[in-house]
Design an enzyme around this catalytic site. Structure first.
Site, PDB file in Angstrom:
ATOM      1  N   LYS A  85      33.910  42.740  53.987  1.00  7.13           N
ATOM      2  CA  LYS A  85      34.381  43.394  52.674  1.00  7.13           C
ATOM      3  C   LYS A  85      34.453  42.125  51.776  1.00  7.13           C
ATOM      4  CE  LYS A  85      37.786  46.553  50.220  1.00  7.13           C
ATOM      5  NZ  LYS A  85      38.923  47.456  50.755  1.00  7.13           N
ATOM      6  N   SER A  99      38.600  51.298  48.203  1.00  9.07           N
ATOM      7  CA  SER A  99      38.058  50.103  47.638  1.00  9.07           C
ATOM      8  C   SER A  99      36.672  49.712  48.720  1.00  9.07           C
ATOM      9  CB  SER A  99      38.786  48.976  47.172  1.00  9.07           C
ATOM     10  OG  SER A  99      39.483  48.655  48.534  1.00  9.07           O
ATOM     11  N   SER A 103      42.133  52.717  51.283  1.00 12.30           N
ATOM     12  CA  SER A 103      40.763  52.384  50.949  1.00 12.30           C
ATOM     13  C   SER A 103      39.713  52.044  52.248  1.00 12.30           C
ATOM     14  CB  SER A 103      40.843  50.702  50.442  1.00 12.30           C
ATOM     15  OG  SER A 103      41.376  50.933  48.987  1.00 12.30           O
TER      16      SER A 103
END
Length: 520
Positions: free
Chosen positions: A121, A197, A221
């Site tokens: 990520k 996210s 997230s």
């Protein structure tokens, strides 16, 4: 990697397929599954999870470079979803080539995931010599001078990291849209968000680019994007997965690392390989044999069913149907499910503290970058919602920050007492369906953002604040074909319990073969 090299790499990648027309010109169309399957290398790749890919590489049935090229071809063919933020393709190709010529004895001796394609990520994680942007213009050329502890463990496991995947700016919303990289689209419906996210991870996995990818979770997230994309997402207990070496806790314990995956066994394996304390850890849950838990089908569980959005803003009918369907499934498996309330939970105080904690985390990150660059951040380098939160964070006092952590601990105590009576708490993952792109973007007036964002995390963020593990399981699809997950939370350190239940649910109501119709 230099700034110009990173920017050029992304531009080159985008030229090869970041628009639908580019994919179609290459003979691959998101609206033509048969064409996609025939045009891409290793058509069966998208059916394999990471565990199977590792087995095939170890046996010598396929080469690491073949697996990597299968992933990269899909990243380019499906680039309309916009999941790749920072490509490290050539770095990964070079590594794959070093692995290709190994004989059987050497392959057998290598780490368990040797040569398996993987991605990180683009938020709060460091891969030495590469850029992590945090989805923010102010960090667009921030080159890491070290590896995160977790990255070290991924590399020790043999994973071949080929990219960083999109995140909203500083992970501060439940969609993956940013000024820096644009909107990441949900493969199930390109007009909708893939969640946030960790929305780059969920979009890439749902599209078939990867079977599993790194993700992080500071308020939902991991679980929210897993829910929105029909995937499995486990947020571990606070302290189980390393966050260092520069900081041992993210957002003072709110944020944790793990993965999103298509199969439960992949999450079990990656969590198993990355769990445990690092230098500097002081409080961490016990580790467990998560792979063994896959075969330990639970019996007679006591499950508390929570259907109420404690914000009082309601619950979408599909989310309610999803959680009731899950309760019926659990009952059919021999478990006892009964309604619960959370009347003793200091819910509103906890969410007030959440804003203080995440705003302070944002401020600390920006101030560290300002020190590196020797200048102050400009307003045009931060999106409007974050700019507002950044200015507000400058007014918080030490007493407010201390009080926020204290009320989180009070909430944790309430949950601990509840887990004395129940093995799990079952709830919706979100209070609404995957939002349309733009609805909860950070690039809009704050009041417009807050009006829609309230549906994203009323169920997930509670367990970030309390530190308990929780997972989103894909057991329902809406009438319009959008995935809708359900959440199970467990006692602190209860990852093995969650994995055992998830494996049982996966067997009873399989989801791995459910693919977005345009990509099936």
């Amino acid at each position: 990697m230099s700034t110009s090299a990173a920017e050029q790499g992304r531009r080159d990648f985008l030229k090869t397929g970041a628009v639908l027309g580019g994919a179609a010109a290459a003979g691959v169309s998101l609206t033509s599954p048969a064409a996609a399957a025939s045009a891409l290398p290793l058509p069966e790749y998208e059916r394999w999870d990471a565990t199977e890919i590792a087995r095939l590489i170890r046996r010598g049935d396929v080469k690491p470079s073949e697996m990597l090229e299968a992933a990269l071809a899909r990243a380019e063919a499906y680039a309309v979803i916009n999941a790749v933020a920072v490509p490290h393709f050539e770095r990964a190709r070079e590594h794959a080539r070093t692995l290709d010529g190994a004989g059987q004895a050497e392959r057998t001796a290598r780490p368990p995931l040797s040569g398996v394609p993987f991605a990180l990520k683009d938020l709060g994680v460091a891969l030495e010599g590469t850029i992590t942007t945090n989805g923010c213009v102010f960090f667009k050329d921030a080159v890491a001078d070290h590896d995160s502890t977790l990255v070290q463990r991924y590399q020790a496991a043999g994973l071949n990291i080929f990219a960083k995947l999109t995140s909203p700016e500083f992970g501060q919303t439940a969609t993956t849209e940013s000024r820096l990289f644009g909107a990441t689209r949900n493969p199930w419906n390109l007009a909708h968000s893939s969640g946030g996210s960790s929305g780059g991870a969920s979009a890439a996995i749902a599209a078939g680019v990867l079977p599993v990818a790194h993700a992080s979770d500071g308020g939902g997230s991991i679980r929210i994007p897993a829910s929105h994309c029909g995937l499995f997402g486990l947020k571990p207990s606070r302290g189980l997965i390393p966050m260092g070496p520069r900081a041992i806790e993210g957002w003072m314990g709110l944020s944790v690392n793990n993965v999103i995956s298509r199969s439960v066994r992949d999450t079990a394996l990656l969590t198993q390989l990355s769990q445990g304390p690092e230098a500097g850890s002081r409080v961490s849950p016990p580790t467990a044999d998560l792979l063994a838990a896959l075969a330990q089908a639970p019996r007679g569980l006591r499950i508390g069913l929570l259907e109420t959005n404690l914000f009082g803003t309601g619950l979408h009918a599909e989310c309610l149907e999803a959680v009731r369907k899950a309760a019926t499934l659990c009952t059919g498996l021999g478990h006892h499910v009964e309604p619960i309330t959370l009347s003793e939970l200091p819910f509103m105080e906890m969410f007030g503290g959440l804003g203080i904690m995440t705003g302070t985390g944002l401020l600390v990150s920006v101030q560290a970058r300002e020190k590196q660059l020797g200048r102050a951040v400009r307003e045009d380098e931060i999106e409007p919602v974050n700019w507002r939160n950044l200015q507000k964070a400058k007014t918080y006092t030490a007493a407010q920050l201390y009080g926020a952590r204290a009320v989180f601990d009070q909430g944790g105590r309430v949950f601990d007492q509840l887990f004395g009576r129940y093995d799990f708490i079952l709830s919706p993952t979100t209070a609404g369906l995957p939002p349309k792109l733009g609805e909860i973007s950070l690039d809009q007036p704050y009041d417009d953002f807050a009006r829609n964002a309230v549906l994203a995390s009323p169920f997930t963020a509670m367990f970030n604040m309390s530190g308990h593990p929780a997972m989103s399981v894909p057991l329902h699809w809406s009438a319009e074909g959008l995935p809708v997950g359900v959440q199970f939370a467990a006692p602190f350190g209860g990852e093995a319990r969650l994995i055992a239940l998830a494996a049982q649910l996966e067997q009873a109501a399989p989801w791995a073969d459910r693919r977005p119709p345009a990509l099936a």
